[in-house]
Design an enzyme around this catalytic site. Structure first.
Site, PDB file in Angstrom:
ATOM      1  N   GLY A  86       0.783  -1.229   0.000  1.00 28.05           N
ATOM      2  CA  GLY A  86       0.000   0.000   0.000  1.00 28.05           C
ATOM      3  C   GLY A  86       0.813   1.276   0.000  1.00 28.05           C
ATOM      4  O   GLY A  86       0.250   2.359   0.174  1.00 28.05           O
ATOM      5  N   PRO A  97       4.871  -4.879  -1.199  1.00 28.65           N
ATOM      6  CA  PRO A  97       4.642  -3.742  -2.095  1.00 28.65           C
ATOM      7  C   PRO A  97       4.273  -4.206  -3.500  1.00 28.65           C
ATOM      8  O   PRO A  97       4.855  -5.166  -4.023  1.00 28.65           O
ATOM      9  CB  PRO A  97       5.996  -3.030  -2.112  1.00 28.65           C
ATOM     10  CG  PRO A  97       6.995  -4.088  -1.790  1.00 28.65           C
ATOM     11  CD  PRO A  97       6.299  -5.086  -0.902  1.00 28.65           C
ATOM     12  N   CYS A 124     -16.832   3.088 -26.320  1.00 30.97           N
ATOM     13  CA  CYS A 124     -18.197   3.610 -26.380  1.00 30.97           C
ATOM     14  C   CYS A 124     -18.771   3.769 -24.983  1.00 30.97           C
ATOM     15  O   CYS A 124     -19.697   3.057 -24.576  1.00 30.97           O
ATOM     16  CB  CYS A 124     -19.056   2.678 -27.212  1.00 30.97           C
ATOM     17  SG  CYS A 124     -18.465   2.600 -28.885  1.00 30.97           S
ATOM     18  N   GLU A 125     -18.177   4.677 -24.242  1.00 33.46           N
ATOM     19  CA  GLU A 125     -18.584   4.982 -22.869  1.00 33.46           C
ATOM     20  C   GLU A 125     -18.226   6.434 -22.636  1.00 33.46           C
ATOM     21  O   GLU A 125     -17.061   6.811 -22.823  1.00 33.46           O
ATOM     22  CB  GLU A 125     -17.751   4.174 -21.854  1.00 33.46           C
ATOM     23  CG  GLU A 125     -18.007   2.699 -21.795  1.00 33.46           C
ATOM     24  CD  GLU A 125     -19.238   2.349 -21.003  1.00 33.46           C
ATOM     25  OE1 GLU A 125     -19.644   3.148 -20.147  1.00 33.46           O
ATOM     26  OE2 GLU A 125     -19.787   1.274 -21.255  1.00 33.46           O
TER      27      GLU A 125
HETATM   28  C1  PLP Z   1      -3.066  -5.361  -3.308  1.00 34.48           C
HETATM   29  C2  PLP Z   1      -2.351  -5.913  -2.150  1.00 34.48           C
HETATM   30  C3  PLP Z   1      -1.017  -5.569  -1.924  1.00 34.48           C
HETATM   31  C4  PLP Z   1      -0.282  -4.555  -2.761  1.00 34.48           C
HETATM   32  O1  PLP Z   1      -0.827  -3.292  -2.664  1.00 34.48           O
HETATM   33  P1  PLP Z   1      -0.096  -2.049  -3.343  1.00 34.48           P
HETATM   34  O2  PLP Z   1      -0.985  -0.905  -3.051  1.00 34.48           O
HETATM   35  O3  PLP Z   1       0.000  -2.342  -4.795  1.00 34.48           O
HETATM   36  O4  PLP Z   1       1.245  -1.940  -2.713  1.00 34.48           O
HETATM   37  C5  PLP Z   1      -0.367  -6.169  -0.858  1.00 34.48           C
HETATM   38  N1  PLP Z   1      -0.990  -7.061  -0.068  1.00 34.48           N
HETATM   39  C6  PLP Z   1      -2.277  -7.421  -0.256  1.00 34.48           C
HETATM   40  C7  PLP Z   1      -2.904  -8.406   0.628  1.00 34.48           C
HETATM   41  C8  PLP Z   1      -2.996  -6.852  -1.305  1.00 34.48           C
HETATM   42  O5  PLP Z   1      -4.269  -7.205  -1.478  1.00 34.48           O
END
Ligand code: PLP
Length: 445
Positions: free
Chosen positions: A248, A291, A361-362
């Site tokens: 994340g 990541p 087409c949106e």
């Molecule tokens: C999607 C996800 C990630 C990666 O998230 P990013 O925002 O791309 O870093 C890591 N762990 C889990 C469990 C996820 O679902």
């Protein structure tokens, strides 16, 4: 447009990435084209690994392959020493096909099918991240059939809300993911998992969201995990060997996005974990993170050819490109923002504010609302930055548009890592039942 990694403007006034002139890339491979800056991907991998090495903790950095899962990417990630998260049989197949070591693969997802579980057990993957009670017992039963013991983490929902778009927040309580930490189900999951004979409970996992620009959410989740771990140890006598804090980590899409250096996230997580576990006299577990976006997001640039334009005086000028929501659904899905530039006239001054439309087409098929560009003409090459994550991965064949090619560029060399789809790819899975054949044959040119 912000120039990431090796992107620069060359002597001809063209955008150049990985030493390759984007005009030449477009001529050679066609557009739309995903261009991935290999050196920048490697740099991001190394930033994570080096930050963990500096912490002195045992760790695994697992690339969340769902961000961009193709075989060449799996190879690259393996070379960089990362582990790999998969969430489906298709991603697992891709990784195995690429020769990724199974013991470094972790399987995620809130509804793994019995088939996926068997496939992963047979492959000998490193770990399942178990999401719910159904899966826990299914996995134990299938592992028993296969005379195996499945290593698992339990995915917990720590009730931490990361500051981000609602659709991509997964750590809060009302979530389809994971065992709730606040209502006792996480505790019960540990209790049950530690009794199951074909389950080897390694530890716990949380993932609080996506595109996060602060360390507070990770610290808070880490603290809740530590609190949980100490309670579990004292009440159940179970000690976790692994704590996984998910992914994340945010990246820069547009001005105003303020990602921290990768090392800062890692430092905040590891220092916090280290001090808390040490103060609880708890053997410091391995720390894993996952990541996705922050490994590949800013290394991707999509090249488009400008086609039609539509000027509505006093309202807006639409500039349409030869792709759109089929190669990048994020603006339509999440109102995500992107930056763009004219790759063929990269030094020209901005003259107009336009909106970039796709060709589907949106009405919602828009890539960018209101971007400043030089005067745009049909045939110009438009570059959109930070398209490395969740673009190719989320691409579709809507309107039967063929998915673009993907190239890795590095030191002046461009290598196709995904071919542009062919018409055969478009109709290859279509089947005409015999009773419909005659007419279909008649309409074939
Ligand atoms: C999607 C996800 C990630 C990666 O998230 P990013 O925002 O791309 O870093 C890591 N762990 C889990 C469990 C996820 O679902």
């Amino acid at each position: 447009m912000y120039l990431h990694g090796t992107s620069q403007i060359n002597g001809q006034g063209h955008l150049q990435i990985g030493g390759c002139d984007t005009m030449e890339l477009a001529a050679q491979f066609g557009t739309p084209l995903y261009v991935m800056d290999e050196a920048l991907i490697r740099q991001r991998c190394r930033e994570f690994v080096q930050a963990f090495r500096a912490s002195g903790l045992s760790f695994q950095v697992a690339y969340a392959s769902k961000a961009f899962c193709v075989m060449a990417m799996c190879r690259l990630v393996e070379e960089e020493g990362l582990s790999l998260d998969v969430v489906s049989d298709g991603e697992l197949h891709t990784a195995l096909q690429a020769g990724f070591p199974p013991e470094r693969i972790h399987f995620h997802g809130n509804n793994k099918t019995p088939y996926e579980i068997e496939m992963a057990l047979d492959a000998g993957i490193g770990c399942f991240v178990v999401d719910n009670f159904t899966e826990l017992h299914l996995l134990n039963a299938i592992a028993a059939d296969h005379k195996k013991c499945a290593r698992i983490l339990l995915r917990l929902t720590p009730g931490v809300e990361a500051h981000t778009h609602e659709y991509i927040t997964t750590g809060q309580e009302d979530s389809k993911f994971g065992f709730n930490m606040n209502n006792g189900s996480a505790f019960r999951a540990v209790e049950e998992a530690s009794k199951l004979p074909h389950i080897d409970l390694l530890g716990i996992h949380s993932h609080i969201g996506s595109q996060i620009f602060e360390v507070e959410g990770f610290k808070l989740a880490g603290e809740k995990m530590i609190g949980f771990a100490t309670r579990v140890r004292s009440e159940l006598g179970v000690t976790f060997k692994v704590v996984n804090l998910g992914g994340g980590f945010g990246i820069r899409y547009v001005e105003g996005d303020t990602p921290l250096p990768v090392g800062d996230y890692v430092k905040a997580i590891t220092e916090n974990i280290l001090s808390h576990f040490t103060s609880h006299d708890y053997p410091v577990p391995e720390i894993w993170i996952e990541p996705g976006r922050s490994i590949v997001g800013d290394s991707g640039t999509t090249l488009y050819t400008v086609g039609s334009t539509k000027d509505i005086p006093g309202v807006r000028k639409y500039v349409a490109v030869d792709g759109g929501m089929t190669d990048n659904p994020r603006p339509a899905l999440y109102q995500s923002q992107y930056e763009a530039m004219l790759a063929n006239r990269a030094r020209d001054k901005d003259e107009e504010t336009v909106s970039i439309a796709g060709k589907c087409c949106e009405s919602g098929d828009m890539l960018i609302w209101d971007v400043s560009l030089p005067k745009v003409n049909p045939g110009d090459l438009l570059a959109v930055a930070s398209t490395g994550a969740y673009n190719y991965a989320m691409a579709s064949n809507y309107n039967r548009i063929r998915r673009p090619a993907v190239v890795f560029v590095k030191d002046g060399q461009a290598d196709v890592i995904v071919k542009r789809e062919s018409y055969e790819d478009i109709t290859g899975n279509d089947v005409i039942p015999a009773r419909l054949c005659k007419e279909a044959v008649n309409t074939t040119p």
